[in-house]
Design an enzyme around this catalytic site. Structure first.
Site, PDB file in Angstrom:
ATOM      1  N   LYS A 208      90.060  46.126  40.305  1.00 23.03           N
ATOM      2  CA  LYS A 208      90.790  45.471  41.386  1.00 23.03           C
ATOM      3  C   LYS A 208      89.861  45.261  42.590  1.00 23.03           C
ATOM      4  O   LYS A 208      89.793  44.184  43.149  1.00 23.03           O
ATOM      5  CB  LYS A 208      91.996  46.337  41.766  1.00 23.03           C
ATOM      6  N   GLU A 214      82.204  54.080  39.123  1.00 21.67           N
ATOM      7  CA  GLU A 214      82.070  54.240  37.673  1.00 21.67           C
ATOM      8  C   GLU A 214      81.974  52.883  36.982  1.00 21.67           C
ATOM      9  O   GLU A 214      81.124  52.648  36.120  1.00 21.67           O
ATOM     10  CB  GLU A 214      83.283  55.001  37.100  1.00 21.67           C
ATOM     11  N   GLY A 269      96.990  49.254  41.134  1.00 15.29           N
ATOM     12  CA  GLY A 269      96.106  49.487  39.977  1.00 15.29           C
ATOM     13  C   GLY A 269      96.852  50.014  38.765  1.00 15.29           C
ATOM     14  O   GLY A 269      96.703  49.521  37.648  1.00 15.29           O
ATOM     15  N   ARG A 270      97.711  51.022  38.976  1.00 13.44           N
ATOM     16  CA  ARG A 270      98.404  51.643  37.831  1.00 13.44           C
ATOM     17  C   ARG A 270      99.597  50.814  37.349  1.00 13.44           C
ATOM     18  O   ARG A 270     100.272  51.197  36.408  1.00 13.44           O
ATOM     19  CB  ARG A 270      98.810  53.069  38.187  1.00 13.44           C
ATOM     20  N   GLU A 355      99.676  59.848  40.143  1.00 14.30           N
ATOM     21  CA  GLU A 355      99.034  59.132  41.256  1.00 14.30           C
ATOM     22  C   GLU A 355     100.097  58.531  42.173  1.00 14.30           C
ATOM     23  O   GLU A 355      99.867  58.326  43.360  1.00 14.30           O
ATOM     24  CB  GLU A 355      98.085  58.032  40.728  1.00 14.30           C
ATOM     25  N   HIS A 386     101.999  71.688  16.605  1.00 16.51           N
ATOM     26  CA  HIS A 386     101.041  72.656  16.060  1.00 16.51           C
ATOM     27  C   HIS A 386     100.029  73.090  17.104  1.00 16.51           C
ATOM     28  O   HIS A 386      98.980  73.632  16.755  1.00 16.51           O
ATOM     29  CB  HIS A 386     100.347  72.048  14.839  1.00 16.51           C
ATOM     30  N   LYS A 506      85.885  60.805  46.413  1.00 17.19           N
ATOM     31  CA  LYS A 506      84.991  59.639  46.302  1.00 17.19           C
ATOM     32  C   LYS A 506      83.986  59.653  47.449  1.00 17.19           C
ATOM     33  O   LYS A 506      82.799  59.423  47.260  1.00 17.19           O
ATOM     34  CB  LYS A 506      85.795  58.335  46.397  1.00 17.19           C
TER      35      LYS A 506
HETATM   36  O1  F6P Z   1      90.572  56.218  42.096  1.00 13.27           O
HETATM   37  C1  F6P Z   1      91.847  55.778  41.808  1.00 13.27           C
HETATM   38  C2  F6P Z   1      91.917  54.295  41.712  1.00 13.27           C
HETATM   39  O2  F6P Z   1      91.879  53.730  42.976  1.00 13.27           O
HETATM   40  C3  F6P Z   1      93.161  53.876  40.957  1.00 13.27           C
HETATM   41  O3  F6P Z   1      94.269  53.785  41.754  1.00 13.27           O
HETATM   42  C4  F6P Z   1      92.727  52.603  40.327  1.00 13.27           C
HETATM   43  O4  F6P Z   1      93.570  52.265  39.262  1.00 13.27           O
HETATM   44  C5  F6P Z   1      91.340  52.962  39.902  1.00 13.27           C
HETATM   45  O5  F6P Z   1      90.849  53.754  40.962  1.00 13.27           O
HETATM   46  C6  F6P Z   1      90.412  51.824  39.628  1.00 13.27           C
HETATM   47  O6  F6P Z   1      90.253  50.977  40.724  1.00 13.27           O
HETATM   48  P1  F6P Z   1      89.644  49.532  40.580  1.00 13.27           P
HETATM   49  O7  F6P Z   1      90.525  48.738  39.686  1.00 13.27           O
HETATM   50  O8  F6P Z   1      89.576  48.978  41.974  1.00 13.27           O
HETATM   51  O9  F6P Z   1      88.271  49.678  39.977  1.00 13.27           O
END
Ligand code: F6P
Length: 541
Positions: A208, A214, A269-270, A355, A386, A506
């Protein structure tokens, strides 16, 4: 701003008093006394059956929970969300994942702008792209058709797509395979790259913000790998597309904005798998099936928006969660799909729920004096049996559970579905009933270990049943959990759509990164953090 916390509401106090009358009542007695419990406490809607009769409730409980929902103005909040009001007030954003799957003819406005045509334009662009890939019209740099897609993203830009793609494997295009890379440690990308042919791989960079550490690191490393393999930087144009709200960042990364699929800040995002973030899903299952997924969610949206509280599945599930969390002190909630295709549904739900609701101040910024989000976890049903069900049956915690059960499995192997169904229903029965001393003795169990053979029962469960996991059903199921989460956010007075809690870590990672990379000892932090950093620095090549 000081506001009335929910614990001060009359309906809350009423529920507290009511809980006292049920605290020691056993579910097995409730069933023994009332053969109509299933009829009273089950609903069929949206091609789902929800059996919530194995909960520690009476009709009075449900009435009081609905009164509480009215006191917190749940129905107003639902309308406010669907109408595009900026209910994510800490980020000044509307919350309109429902607009992404809207099938009606009304306008949905954000700041006076109708977003429905924008959504449709991106769906059309996705459709064209999917067709191009399927018909080998989108071809790689060396002229070969794409046969592998790799979604690079994390959090909501990974968990929704990977969960849905896993769930709908039976619908995959026969000539395509997919991978999902999220973790920043090199194992995830490194192991994936080993499987890929650069000439036929398309990387979908899903972010987003397009600044997530990452994702950017993984995307850059994948880009470099591709250039090294194809020995031409211009190859990136045919092997990378972006899904984002941040056009400038996408350009900065080196992806042509023509190859960018847009979404908007009113998509959390979620809650984003329905948007361009779902591109990997659409490529894998085809546009017809992706539309069925959206349709299913839309049908659940309509159910949620238009059904009275008393028959509203997300409302009932949300309120039952509040009942256990706040009146029985349940600390966790477990999600148990008896459908292996839903393998990643618990992991996806963890982000969705925790979240959204893992928060300790109200919308007005007041610290709460009640528990909010339960710790959410789970695993596919039989595997869980199990592994951790021992704790559900004989541990010391009350653990409300959702059993999610398919009548038909994805594959028709003799005997498998009967075994699955009998296991699922046996577990809810055992958790409800338990086993008494009398029953253990009647089975001639040895006296010296009798206490070990007893089961207290009285563990509450919901059972959701559907015919078969189709794209449509999956859309309904996901939207159900989204709305259940919203219901609980309203009940607890929270903003379920921001996530400030992920910021501090972060920020600090940003501080530590140059310290890890620089020569010399780190002294800027507490003894533990300095010690860890210095130990690592001393021990790496
Ligand atoms: O660190 C959490 C978050 O902000 C989530 O809410 C989001 O889904 C994810 O990181 C990834 O964010 P982006 O889509 O901006 O890379």
């Amino acid at each position: 701003m000081e506001t009335t916390l929910i614990t001060q509401l009359s309906t809350w106090k009423q529920l507290q008093a009511h809980q006292q009358t049920l605290n020691t009542v056993h579910l097995r007695d409730m069933f023994a006394e009332d053969s109509e419990r299933f009829a009273k406490f089950s609903i069929q809607a949206c091609d789902l059956l929800l059996d919530y009769s194995k909960n520690r409730i009476t009709s009075e409980t449900m009435n009081q929970l609905f009164q509480f929902a009215n006191e917190v103005k749940l129905q107003d909040w639902i309308k406010r969300m669907f109408q595009g009001e900026k209910i994510n007030h800490t980020e000044q954003r509307a919350v309109l994942h429902t607009a992404l799957r809207y099938q009606g003819n009304e306008a949905i406005e954000v700041d006076g702008h109708n977003v429905v045509p924008d959504v449709q334009a991106v769906i059309n662009k996705i459709q064209q792209f999917v067709t191009q890939v399927h018909e080998a019209k989108w071809i790689g740099h060396t002229g070969k058709a794409i046969d592998t897609i790799v979604n690079i993203g994390i959090g909501g830009s990974d968990l929704g797509p990977v969960m849905v793609a896993r769930a709908l494997k039976a619908y995959y295009h026969p000539c395509l395979q997919c991978h999902f890379v999220s973790n920043v440690d090199a194992t995830h990308l490194g192991e994936t790259l080993k499987l890929l042919n650069p000439e036929t791989t398309l990387f979908i960079v899903a972010s987003k913000t397009f600044t997530t550490q990452e994702t950017m690191l993984n995307a850059n490393s994948a880009r470099q790998w591709l250039i090294n393999k194809l020995k031409d930087e211009s190859a990136v144009a045919k092997h990378f597309v972006a899904l984002s709200t941040a056009r400038e960042e996408v350009i900065k990364f080196g992806i042509n904005p023509d190859n960018m699929f847009e979404f908007w800040d009113w998509v959390g995002g979620r809650y984003s798998l329905w948007s361009a973030i779902g591109l990997s899903i659409a490529v894998m299952i085809g546009m017809d099936n992706f539309s069925k997924l959206l349709n299913g969610a839309y049908e659940m949206d309509q159910h949620f928006l238009n059904t009275p509280l008393e028959n509203n599945i997300p409302v009932i599930m949300g309120l039952l969660g509040v009942w256990y969390n706040n009146f029985f002190g349940a600390k966790t909630h477990v999600i148990l799909p008896y459908d292996y295709a839903l393998e990643y549904f618990p992991a996806y739900s963890q982000q969705l729920i925790m979240e959204s609701l893992g928060k300790r101040v109200t919308r007005e910024g007041q610290v709460v004096d009640y528990a909010t989000c339960p710790i959410t976890w789970g695993a596919p049903g039989n595997n869980g049996q199990h592994a951790f069900y021992q704790l559900l049956h004989q541990g010391t915690h009350i653990v409300p559970a959702d059993f999610i059960v398919a009548i038909e499995g994805q594959y028709d192997l003799p005997g498998h579905q009967d075994a699955t169904l009998s296991n699922a229903f046996a577990q809810t029965l055992a958790l409800m009933k338990g086993r008494t001393e009398e029953e253990a003795r009647a089975k001639n169990m040895a006296e010296d270990i009798l206490p070990h053979r007893l089961f207290p029962g009285n563990q509450p469960t919901n059972t959701l049943v559907y015919q078969k996991l189709t794209p449509n059903i999956l859309g309904k199921l996901i939207a159900l959990y989204e709305h259940k989460t919203f219901v609980q956010g309203v009940c607890w007075g929270l903003n379920p759509f921001d996530q400030w809690g992920v910021e501090l870590g972060k920020e600090m990672a940003g501080q530590l990164l140059p310290e890890i990379q620089a020569a010399g000892a780190v002294t800027a932090h507490d003894a533990s953090t300095n010690g860890l950093l210095n130990y690592v620095k001393a021990h790496r090549a």
